[in-house]
Design a protein around this motif. Structure first.
Motif, PDB file in Angstrom:
ATOM      1  N   LYS A   9      55.379  37.760  30.111  1.00 15.42           N
ATOM      2  CA  LYS A   9      56.326  38.660  30.779  1.00 15.42           C
ATOM      3  C   LYS A   9      57.198  39.248  29.696  1.00 15.42           C
ATOM      4  N   TYR A  55      46.041  38.017  34.736  1.00 17.96           N
ATOM      5  CA  TYR A  55      46.187  37.913  36.197  1.00 17.96           C
ATOM      6  C   TYR A  55      44.888  38.279  36.921  1.00 17.96           C
ATOM      7  N   HIS A  88      57.675  36.744  26.702  1.00 17.44           N
ATOM      8  CA  HIS A  88      57.804  35.322  27.023  1.00 17.44           C
ATOM      9  C   HIS A  88      56.508  34.838  27.663  1.00 17.44           C
ATOM     10  N   TYR A  89      56.138  33.620  27.322  1.00 18.71           N
ATOM     11  CA  TYR A  89      54.936  33.033  27.921  1.00 18.71           C
ATOM     12  C   TYR A  89      55.206  32.754  29.397  1.00 18.71           C
ATOM     13  N   HIS A  90      54.289  33.158  30.233  1.00 24.51           N
ATOM     14  CA  HIS A  90      54.425  32.928  31.667  1.00 24.51           C
ATOM     15  C   HIS A  90      53.376  31.878  32.055  1.00 24.51           C
ATOM     16  N   ARG A  91      53.838  30.642  32.080  1.00 26.13           N
ATOM     17  CA  ARG A  91      52.880  29.552  32.330  1.00 26.13           C
ATOM     18  C   ARG A  91      52.491  29.522  33.802  1.00 26.13           C
ATOM     19  N   SER A 141      50.867  30.113  24.417  1.00 24.20           N
ATOM     20  CA  SER A 141      52.283  30.463  24.241  1.00 24.20           C
ATOM     21  C   SER A 141      52.591  30.985  22.836  1.00 24.20           C
ATOM     22  N   GLY A 174      49.178  34.704  29.779  1.00 26.23           N
ATOM     23  CA  GLY A 174      50.107  35.319  30.727  1.00 26.23           C
ATOM     24  C   GLY A 174      51.455  35.535  30.050  1.00 26.23           C
TER      25      GLY A 174
END
Ligand SMILES: NC(=O)c1ccc[n+]([C@@H]2O[C@H](COP(=O)([O-])OP(=O)(O)OC[C@H]3O[C@@H](n4cnc5c(N)ncnc54)[C@H](OP(=O)(O)O)[C@@H]3O)[C@@H](O)[C@H]2O)c1
Length: 222
Positions: A107, A80, A114-117, A199, A105
């Protein structure tokens, strides 16, 4: 080459700095938002390598000064803050410098990571959009576990997938990756393919968390 690791005071920065300093003659510069922290981490990394009988010189500077001193700059900061970090050092980037992003990224919830696209498509693409003209961005090192890099007694025997739209920058970064003993670089195509690589990082963490005895996992394509 001279390689700066911005946020090299953190986990992946430490792992890459130690491996390059131990296995290669590349000059390693640690960057931080706090120059004193950069200097003290650089000294600690240098002492660790010298304890193993390898002569090395690792320096530490505020991120902008570290970027100014290097030809290749690794953005070893949380996903981020990739764009802010590029903007903060923009004046220190010269045409022909190469930016590398290992950032993913993620979460976490009760089920795992989990991948945060991001809206841009990938963190690598965010870096491309933030980079000044003439400074190519290469995605690499996403799926390496910092703990495995930092433990210099651990044999790697793993792959890193490399994506970029600039073939020459991709080839430079692939060879820097392969200068690390036991690391193989594989070409995964252009930046448009970065999300698939990013991912994989939460997948590796979830597999390690759910299987006792497995930790600091990497990937080997065979
Ligand atoms: N850890 C891993 O195993 C691993 C593996 C593959 C990829 N990655 C990726 O590599 C990146 C860094 O991961 P990490 O685990 O090394 O992270 P980290 O240890 O949490 O942070 C790295 C450094 O980022 C800097 N930083 C923190 N907040 C910042 C902000 N707001 N703005 C600018 N810089 C900030 C800090 O340096 P200063 O305080 O010194 O400025 C910190 O030491 C992440 O994007 C991650 O997805 C990590």
């Amino acid at each position: 080459m001279r390689i700066a690791l911005l946020g090299g005071t953190g986990d992946i920065g430490e792992g890459l700095a130690l491996r390059w300093a131990h296995d290669t003659d590349h000059e390693i510069v640690i960057g931080s938002r706090d120059p004193e922290k950069a200097r003290s981490k650089a000294e600690a990394y240098e002492a660790e390598i010298e304890d193993r009988g390898v002569d090395t010189k690792i320096t530490g500077f505020e991120n902008g000064m570290a970027a100014d001193r290097a030809d290749v700059i690794v953005l070893a900061v949380p996903a981020y803050h990739i764009a802010d970090t590029i903007e903060a050092v923009e004046d220190s980037l010269a045409e022909g410098d190469i930016l590398i992003t290992p950032a993913t990224g993620m979460k976490r919830d009760e089920d795992g990571f989990h991948y945060h696209r991001p809206g841009a498509g990938s963190v690598t693409k965010i870096a491309v959009e933030a980079a000044p003209d003439g400074v190519p961005v290469v995605g690499a090192f996403h799926n390496l576990a910092a703990g495995r890099l930092t433990d210099l007694d651990a044999e790697l025997g793993i792959d890193t997938l490399v994506v970029a739209d600039d073939d020459s920058a991709k080839s430079t970064v692939s060879s820097l990756a392969e200068d690390i003993d036991g690391l193989r670089a594989l070409d995964a195509g252009p930046v448009a393919n970065a999300a698939e690589i990013e991912s994989v990082t939460p997948l590796l963490i979830n597999v390690a968390m759910n299987n006792s005895g497995l930790h600091d996992l990497g990937v080997r394509f065979d």
